[in-house]
Design a protein around this motif. Structure first.
Motif, mmCIF file in Angstrom:
data_model
loop_
_atom_site.group_PDB
_atom_site.id
_atom_site.type_symbol
_atom_site.label_atom_id
_atom_site.label_comp_id
_atom_site.label_asym_id
_atom_site.label_seq_id
_atom_site.Cartn_x
_atom_site.Cartn_y
_atom_site.Cartn_z
ATOM 1 N N GLY A 91 0.814 -1.273 -0.043
ATOM 2 C CA GLY A 91 -0.040 0.058 -0.102
ATOM 3 C C GLY A 91 0.888 1.245 0.005
ATOM 4 N N SER A 92 0.363 2.402 0.776
ATOM 5 C CA SER A 92 1.435 3.631 0.905
ATOM 6 C C SER A 92 2.207 3.371 2.194
ATOM 7 C CB SER A 92 0.421 4.691 0.960
ATOM 8 O OG SER A 92 -0.622 4.337 1.951
ATOM 9 N N GLY A 93 2.388 2.172 2.687
ATOM 10 C CA GLY A 93 3.046 2.117 4.030
ATOM 11 C C GLY A 93 4.407 2.731 3.825
ATOM 12 N N GLY A 94 5.256 2.681 4.930
ATOM 13 C CA GLY A 94 6.637 3.046 4.613
ATOM 14 C C GLY A 94 7.611 1.741 4.150
ATOM 15 N N TRP A 95 8.815 2.076 3.775
ATOM 16 C CA TRP A 95 9.607 0.842 3.170
ATOM 17 C C TRP A 95 10.341 0.364 4.254
ATOM 18 C CZ3 TRP A 95 9.348 -0.343 -1.446
ATOM 19 C CH2 TRP A 95 8.735 0.595 -2.647
ATOM 20 N N THR A 96 10.484 -0.885 4.310
ATOM 21 C CA THR A 96 11.364 -1.895 5.110
ATOM 22 C C THR A 96 12.596 -2.452 4.450
ATOM 23 O OG1 THR A 96 9.488 -2.236 6.460
ATOM 24 C CG2 THR A 96 11.213 -3.812 6.575
#
Length: 627
Positions: free
Chosen positions: A112-117
């Motif tokens: 989705g629009s989550g942060g990068w891991t």
């Protein structure tokens, strides 16, 4: 080739997902970013490079240094990984370092629009690769319908040179999956010559590969099979093979050769879809006269560029009949803007000044000191076409030159070929500081360089005369669209007319007119010719399309020439000491194509010069006799 492999477990995969490919990208579309991909920050620094630095097959993706401290990402399309707990990412890469501190490179995931891991990252202490990375991704982003991954760089982006990426594969591997990634034959070959089939396989499966067979058939004939055993290829590992049989073709034209891998580990490959590649080789009746065309990027402001002057002169003196060198100047008084602007695209993996390309071939940028190596590689390659500059006329009143670039096509070619024309000038000079040549070899600190080590750091304009200077590239730097019909038919002669108004400041006695035929699919130059035409008010040398085939020859050879009108012709064959070893007295030949037969029994083994005297003008070709 060095390779580093990540170990991983494949337990817990559902049967439905086993052996499935979710995303594959090899940059073959030539578009950056590829369809569905996006770039976050510094999009102009990401490009497609016609190289294979990452260890795959050209083209490949490339990030180029910039004077910024920042983060940039090449982001994949969204992929549905619903129901999965892990997925495998395989890619090939090569990281080229300039100086420290080096920016970090890595792979990260999100949904989705989550942060990068981040799932893999490294801060290199030197060049990395070329290598294949195999990553098992078990981040919390796996299992979602909107999974994405990215390749990122972070830090001082000036301190690296390039990061190359290729053969990106997001998948769940099968147990046994060997992929045929490359099968190579010469694109064109001389009838009766021997040819070597080579290739590369890559293990995409979890089982080590210990053996496989290579099978190929020529034009639907009986398959030839050869086994390769005693291997131990881990997942991601590659193996280069060479078929032990030499292929000989005794029939002219194009021949189709499907190549297949089979009997993998003594059994069946779980994924036969990537087991076959098809190749076509064109067989030509004779080896056309060929010249190798080098384009070098240079400038008077560039202190390293005296190296280009040194080696361009060396190549011209060493290989005067088969080498063409053109110096494309940048931001100095000799610049030709269209040619200069195209140089970063013409020279693969362009890394600055001086550098060059040899026949625009192989996805390689050549340093001038390596020009001879590139020449020796490319002069061996058989061209499927002759090339000549014919029908040259010049109007001194308007300074207009008219000429045709002409080619005999020796085998059917289905993709687009193009003519191109270039003009260069020798012994160019001028007055002023911008004509002075900067020279980093002054004082000898970098070793000898054709005497430039004995000259000052800025060589005065009065001491410099520049050769091989590119004056114009006609129409476009990438050839004239539509100048050769597609397909081009073997046995046909094609030509294209060029008209150019010469600059009044040029020294017309020092101009070279080059004819070029290039492959518009690969961008490579197939053949080129050089005509030094000393322009006067009334007379110019007329090209007569002189060719000798076969060359070398043992029994008989044909010396073919075309005349624009009925003319008197005399033939002499000289050895390399200038002695006349064969002569045909003057006789009148009609307009059109004419032939003279040279009988091999009249010559000893060796190299000769054939001189054709046409109405007072001498036309020469080197010929070889090998018995």
């Amino acid at each position: 080739m060095r390779k580093i492999y990540a170990l991983f477990l494949l337990l817990g995969l559902s049967l439905a997902s086993f052996g499935q490919t979710y995303l594959s990208e090899d940059f073959s579309s030539g578009i950056m970013p590829p369809a569905g991909w996006t770039i976050d920050n510094l999009a102009n620094q990401w490009s497609i490079s016609n190289t294979n630095s990452a260890g795959g097959v050209s083209p490949e993706g490339m990030f180029t240094y910039i004077s910024q401290t920042a983060t940039t990402r090449l982001i994949s399309p969204s992929v549905d990984l619903t129901g999965l707990t892990q997925v495998t990412l395989m890619f090939s890469h090569y990281y080229n370092v300039y100086t420290s501190p080096v920016p970090m490179i890595g792979v990260a995931t999100r949904h989705g629009s989550g942060g990068w891991t981040s799932v893999w990252e490294v801060t290199p202490t030197g060049n990395v690769g070329p290598e294949t990375k195999v990553l098992t991704i078990m981040s919390t982003d796996v299992g979602h319908s909107d999974f994405q991954f990215c390749f990122y760089l972070q830090g001082n982006l000036y301190n690296m040179n390039y990061w190359y990426l290729d053969d990106i594969l997001l998948y769940n591997p099968s147990a046994t999956d060997l992929s045929l990634t490359l099968a190579q034959l010469p694109q064109y070959s001389l009838i009766g010559d021997t040819n070597l089939l080579t290739g590369k396989v890559k293990n995409l499966g979890t089982n080590p590969i210990t053996s496989f067979d290579v099978s190929f058939a020529i034009d639907g004939g009986s398959p030839q099979v050869h086994s390769f055993t005693g291997l131990n290829l881990a997942i991601g590992d590659s193996y280069d093979f060479s078929d032990p049989d030499q292929l000989i073709f005794n029939t002219l034209g194009n021949h189709s050769i499907p190549v297949k891998i089979q009997n993998v580990n003594g059994g069946t490959d779980d994924n036969p879809a990537n087991d076959t590649l098809s190749r076509v080789i064109g067989i030509v009746p004779y080896r056309p006269d060929k010249k190798v065309f080098c384009e070098e990027a240079t400038g008077t402001w560039c202190g390293w560029c005296v190296r280009g002057i040194c080696y361009m002169n060396y190549m011209e003196e060493t290989y005067p009949d088969t080498w063409i060198g053109v110096a494309v100047h940048n931001t100095d008084p000799m610049v030709d803007p269209p040619y200069d602007a195209a140089i970063p695209n013409i020279i693969p993996d362009f890394q600055g000044y001086p550098s060059g390309t040899i026949d625009r071939a192989g996805g390689i940028s050549w340093d001038p000191e390596d020009f001879e190596q590139g020449y020796l590689q490319n002069i061996k390659i058989i061209s499927p076409a002759t090339i000549s500059v014919v029908n040259f006329t010049y109007d001194p009143g308007t300074r207009t030159a008219d000429f045709d670039v002409q080619s005999d096509i020796l085998v059917d070619i289905s993709h687009e070929l193009r003519f191109c024309a270039v003009i260069s000038e020798d012994s160019v000079w001028g007055r002023g500081t911008t004509w002075a040549q900067h020279n980093y070899y002054a004082g000898g600190g970098y070793g000898p360089m054709c005497g430039f080590e004995s000259l000052p750091g800025v060589i005065a304009d009065s001491l410099m005369h520049y050769d091989h200077v590119a004056r114009a590239i006609l129409d476009t730097p990438y050839g004239t669209a539509g100048s050769i019909p597609s397909p081009a038919l073997g046995g046909s002669t094609y030509s294209h007319h060029y008209t150019v108004t010469l600059d009044a400041s040029w020294n017309y006695a020092k101009l070279h007119f080059y004819g070029i035929i290039l492959d518009n699919v690969t961008g490579e130059i197939l053949n080129s010719t050089n005509e030094l035409i000393a322009l006067g008010a009334k007379t110019q040398k007329q090209d007569i399309s002189l060719a000798v085939y076969p060359n070398p020859f043992s029994s008989d050879a044909t010396l073919a020439f075309t005349l624009k009108k009925q003319q008197n012709v005399e033939l002499k064959v000289l050895d390399l000491l200038g002695n006349v070893v064969y002569q045909e007295n003057q006789r009148t030949y009609p307009a059109g194509e004419n032939k003279i037969i040279l009988h091999g029994n009249l010559f000893n083994n060796g190299m000769y010069i054939a001189e054709l005297l046409v109405d007072g003008q001498i036309h020469t070709r080197k010929i070889s006799v090998i018995k």
